[in-house]
Design a protein around this motif. Sequence first.
Motif, PDB file in Angstrom:
ATOM      1  N   GLU A  21       0.842  -1.202   0.000  1.00 41.17           N
ATOM      2  CA  GLU A  21       0.000   0.000   0.000  1.00 41.17           C
ATOM      3  C   GLU A  21       0.875   1.250   0.000  1.00 41.17           C
ATOM      4  O   GLU A  21       0.622   2.209  -0.710  1.00 41.17           O
ATOM      5  N   ASP A  22       1.886   1.232   0.843  1.00 44.41           N
ATOM      6  CA  ASP A  22       2.779   2.379   1.000  1.00 44.41           C
ATOM      7  C   ASP A  22       4.158   1.857   1.360  1.00 44.41           C
ATOM      8  O   ASP A  22       4.289   0.791   1.972  1.00 44.41           O
ATOM      9  N   LEU A  42       3.817  -0.687   4.416  1.00 42.90           N
ATOM     10  CA  LEU A  42       2.444  -0.783   4.889  1.00 42.90           C
ATOM     11  C   LEU A  42       1.716  -1.643   3.861  1.00 42.90           C
ATOM     12  O   LEU A  42       1.667  -1.301   2.674  1.00 42.90           O
ATOM     13  N   ALA A  77       1.993  -0.794  10.731  1.00 42.45           N
ATOM     14  CA  ALA A  77       0.546  -0.597  10.703  1.00 42.45           C
ATOM     15  C   ALA A  77       0.167   0.770  10.154  1.00 42.45           C
ATOM     16  O   ALA A  77      -0.958   0.975   9.694  1.00 42.45           O
ATOM     17  N   GLU A  78       1.105   1.721  10.205  1.00 42.42           N
ATOM     18  CA  GLU A  78       0.865   3.054   9.650  1.00 42.42           C
ATOM     19  C   GLU A  78       2.197   3.739   9.398  1.00 42.42           C
ATOM     20  O   GLU A  78       3.211   3.381   9.992  1.00 42.42           O
ATOM     21  N   MET A  79       2.167   4.729   8.517  1.00 37.83           N
ATOM     22  CA  MET A  79       3.353   5.511   8.202  1.00 37.83           C
ATOM     23  C   MET A  79       3.221   6.891   8.845  1.00 37.83           C
ATOM     24  O   MET A  79       2.165   7.523   8.727  1.00 37.83           O
ATOM     25  N   ARG A  81       3.407  10.722   8.969  1.00 36.95           N
ATOM     26  CA  ARG A  81       3.324  11.732   7.890  1.00 36.95           C
ATOM     27  C   ARG A  81       3.266  13.133   8.479  1.00 36.95           C
ATOM     28  O   ARG A  81       2.804  13.331   9.590  1.00 36.95           O
TER      29      ARG A  81
END
Length: 107
Positions: A21-22, A42, A77-79, A81
């Motif tokens: 995804e990322d 991610l 689980a998350e980046m 930003r």
Amino acid sequence: MGENISAREVEDLLYEHDQVEDVAVIGLPDADTGGRCRAIVLRRNAYDPLEFTQMVAFLEGHKLMKQKIPEQLELVAEMPRNATGKILKAELARATCALASGGSLYP
């Protein structure tokens, strides 16, 4: 002596992987080589595993030179930003170094 790697080149290829995804590719200090490359990913689906060997095979299949393939893979689980949506690579690098030295992501 290490070689500079274009993080953007590796990231652009990894964005083509159907499980990604990322992604952020960062350099980390290494006592032996001066630095090593880590891909922080991610996944599109948290239940769909992405193994290091799968990432390597994917990049090799896209003819990426061996010295440009990340030596490590971390799934998140998350980046982190900033306000404009840009990934905070410095924050990822700090968190990764803290964990490697026995620290915590959280103060």
